[in-house]
Scaffold this motif. Sequence first.
Motif, PDB file in Angstrom:
ATOM      1  N   SER A  76       5.633   4.448  -2.125  1.00  0.00           N
ATOM      2  CA  SER A  76       4.911   5.619  -2.603  1.00  0.00           C
ATOM      3  C   SER A  76       3.816   5.127  -3.545  1.00  0.00           C
ATOM      4  CB  SER A  76       5.857   6.555  -3.348  1.00  0.00           C
ATOM      5  OG  SER A  76       6.342   5.924  -4.521  1.00  0.00           O
ATOM      6  N   CYS A  77       2.830   5.988  -3.827  1.00  0.00           N
ATOM      7  CA  CYS A  77       1.754   5.604  -4.771  1.00  0.00           C
ATOM      8  C   CYS A  77       2.336   4.959  -6.014  1.00  0.00           C
ATOM      9  CB  CYS A  77       0.984   6.824  -5.266  1.00  0.00           C
ATOM     10  SG  CYS A  77       0.246   7.842  -4.032  1.00  0.00           S
ATOM     11  N   PHE A  90       0.849  -1.198   0.000  1.00  0.00           N
ATOM     12  CA  PHE A  90       0.000   0.000   0.000  1.00  0.00           C
ATOM     13  C   PHE A  90       0.878   1.239   0.000  1.00  0.00           C
ATOM     14  CE2 PHE A  90       0.691   1.634   4.319  1.00  0.00           C
ATOM     15  CZ  PHE A  90       1.483   0.605   4.798  1.00  0.00           C
ATOM     16  N   SER A  91       0.263   2.375  -0.305  1.00  0.00           N
ATOM     17  CA  SER A  91       0.976   3.640  -0.075  1.00  0.00           C
ATOM     18  C   SER A  91       0.227   4.467   0.957  1.00  0.00           C
ATOM     19  CB  SER A  91       1.143   4.419  -1.382  1.00  0.00           C
ATOM     20  OG  SER A  91      -0.070   4.992  -1.795  1.00  0.00           O
ATOM     21  N   PHE A  92      -1.076   4.187   1.081  1.00  0.00           N
ATOM     22  CA  PHE A  92      -1.915   4.831   2.090  1.00  0.00           C
ATOM     23  C   PHE A  92      -2.927   3.789   2.535  1.00  0.00           C
ATOM     24  CE2 PHE A  92      -5.832   6.998   3.336  1.00  0.00           C
ATOM     25  CZ  PHE A  92      -5.395   8.017   4.166  1.00  0.00           C
TER      26      PHE A  92
END
Lengths: 242, 242, 271, 271
Positions: free
Chosen positions: C102-103, C72-74
């Motif tokens: 990161s995304c 995941f990034s978030f």
Amino acid sequence: MGYGPAEMMCVALSREIKDGDMVFHGLASPVPMTAVKLAKSMGRNFTYVNIAGGVDPKWESPAVTGSTLSSNLYHGSAATYGLDEIMDLACSGKLDISFLSFVQMNQKGEINMSYIGGDYDKPKLRLPGGAGSATLAPVTRRTTVWKTKQDKNSLVEKVQFVTAAPDPAKEFSVITNLCIFRLKNGLLELESIFPYTTLQEVKENTGWPINQTDVQVYPAPTAEELSALAEVDPNGIRNIEF
Amino acid sequence: MGYGPAEMMCVALSREIKDGDMVFHGLASPVPMTAVKLAKSMGRNFTYVNIAGGVDPKWESPAVTGSTLSSNLYHGSAATYGLDEIMDLACSGKLDISFLSFVQMNQKGEINMSYIGGDYDKPKLRLPGGAGSATLAPVTRRTTVWKTKQDKNSLVEKVQFVTAAPDPAKEFSVITNLCIFRLKNGLLELESIFPYTTLQEVKENTGWPINQTDVQVYPAPTAEELSALAEVDPNGIRNIEF
Amino acid sequence: MQRKLMPMSSAVSLIEDGQLLAVGGSALHRNPAVFCHQLAKLNRTRLRLVGVAQGYASDVLCAGNCVDTVYFSFFGFENEFGLAPGFRKGCQEGKIKAVEGSCISIIAALRAGGYGIPFMPVGGMWESELLDVRPDFFQVMTSPFNGEKVVVVRALVPDWAIIHVHEADEYGNARIIGSLFQDQLLTRAARKTIITAERIVDTESFQINPALTTVPHFQVEAVVLAPQGAKPGICFGEYETVEAGCMKAYSRAIKEGALDHFLAITTEGRA
Amino acid sequence: MQRKLMPMSSAVSLIEDGQLLAVGGSALHRNPAVFCHQLAKLNRTRLRLVGVAQGYASDVLCAGNCVDTVYFSFFGFENEFGLAPGFRKGCQEGKIKAVEGSCISIIAALRAGGYGIPFMPVGGMWESELLDVRPDFFQVMTSPFNGEKVVVVRALVPDWAIIHVHEADEYGNARIIGSLFQDQLLTRAARKTIITAERIVDTESFQINPALTTVPHFQVEAVVLAPQGAKPGICFGEYETVEAGCMKAYSRAIKEGALDHFLAITTEGRA
């Protein structure tokens, strides 16, 4: 017209946007979203992309939720541009501004969005993650990070973990509820404080030593800015993080 | 109903397609396009993708041009899938058949589509290039290459240049105006000849030695196939390369 | 084309222990929430999850102890809805391995998966300690063309993409209206896709303008009619506010270790 | 947004010697043909061209001695229209460097360019001699994760994508109807895009369904109204047969070294 930290921050963020810019913010970003609407309302001519995939959505429609993934950031767009493509723009050096947030930051502008306490594989507090920041901070022309509650827990001597780090060769600024820092020679320097605070209060809420004895006061929001802000944000989305 | 090499090749190509297949051909491929329409008409249940971006375009609409980039390969699709994505499918092992062509081929199934004579940087004849084949031949489950004019200039002992090479671990067949070869243990073997030719004629038009003294005759087109073919290709697109 | 319309119970039972699931939507938006409610009840184990910005649906699986790794990034719910409690608890107890990027790192890993290549370079990431803690996902290497240093990420090929859409036909052609987030990418990277849909529509409605189709039928293994299938979250143009009461009940259930009870109530009367 | 509508003469003059141009369309379909007619008259030199399946528009530039390198997987006119004579002649005289790859190699190079990364792995290509002749474009390397061998291609960042579309507004929002070929990818990879359009339309027509917009305004530097701008080739839904007479005249002109005369006649009365 009166104003508080929410209005001041929206105005300060909006003033970072220049004509011709390509501007991005991520999710959970009600203050940048409102700042973008304000900059549009003030007649700035720039392009706005976001995670909802909108390209210059109709800024005049007020947001009804603080979520920055909502249809308010899509409707009225003449084209769509997904997060994937926005990140590609950034990595190709075509993104002018990204607005990012953080939980902890040190004086080098290094950001922690990953965890606090314990260790990486068994943290005391697992944070949501840095989203775009580990890539965006080093590649965007100008990065502005915002924090609605500056204190010694957020601006720290030492971050637990470096989720993302700026490129000292690029522009990097921090806008909090109290003041503005800018990265110079690899270190954040206090540039100005907001009219309603003092250098002393800023020092007390910064985890690294500030040796300045004097600092300029940042220009207060103009009446025009405050009236535009009231118009683009009648639902007070700007207050959600305060 | 009568038939010639054009009908025989369309029928033979169409019989390579099985229920459940994901099938692709590239540009300049009027015979494979017609074979796909025929297979659809014969009730085969497969998915057809092409460079025009169509996914199962309305096969009942007759083609009016031999170009396999035309709107005939798009209209009636329920989705679009671009060449980029088709190649990704192939590289991920999800493409069952690709129909490819060639100028020269040797007994290993190595294809030359790049140049003839001279050297790479100053060729006597620059060919159009192998398009998808250098990637497709090694990654597609079953590759079928077609050639409407088999002779000793096309099926050669030695190709000038290897534009693309098959993976001997995968299925690879060659369908010409005369016969069908299949790759076995890394070499093309004559599998069957079309009803209107002889083993002798095939040998005379193959650049490598064929030692077989006997070979099976490939089943002629059925009346049903020929009537379906006439219906899906009333404009005789199948004849363009003959 | 093959008919793939099936009940939710048949679709969730396709998921096997240890599989990698790409979960659609973003934070509280257009998650396959109802699918994950039902999946969590099956007590699958060692699932791995991937998504750029994961939220409610993924969190339910984390809370149900079904998950051992998350890419995941978030991972969170945005603003007033805060952190994702199931994911947070799993990480803090050392049960879930967090592979944060990161995304674009997550996007690049999925792109590489869909392109059939083993890894891909990714922009930025310099000085991030995310590189140091996950050498099985991030490496630094050198371009063979000019010696330039670059971060690369390892390809991810999800066993399933699971996305919630506005409209699908019974064959699996599916259309998202408005924000796609990364859902199209998830379907391109995954071996197969499961669609939950607000509405089942005719194939003809896709043929009118195929450029608006998000997922073609051949990528899809199951289609489930699931009106309000993204609730308690948001679905663009369908329901545009979060069901705050349900979110509160969810948080409380996790705090009190009462996920089963929450799921029983939430899924009551749904097949 | 900025107004970018300009005459063809202003748009072609943006191109400078030595630049890398990504030329849209495929073979004889939706090429920016009229643009390249006018560009060929400017006698630019050392241009480099990139496109997956290049055709008429690129060939005109080759025939005009404007080109020194071409990145392609196919370069020709399909079926009865045969090989591309300008490209063929340039290669055979040793004036044009042919960098041939498979379709996906060219696509991967453009993707890498658009992603801001220096190279990208690509599937297949094993045993192809295309690898051996162009080590500046192809290399073989090893995955740092599992030691797997993989072919990689070097990124290409075109200075310009030049595409012909159905509809554009004066700001550069542009829409292709039907087959996109690789045109959207070309615009994502390039620094800037030049649009020639069958029609100029209102921005409102893009706002009705932004998902149908192929190129957003901010990628675009110039918009040129060019009805029938893909002739003598085909434009999906607009004109669907090749102008065979013009193609014959073109071939003859190249054979006779009379390209200037052909261009003069073909562009007569066009600005």
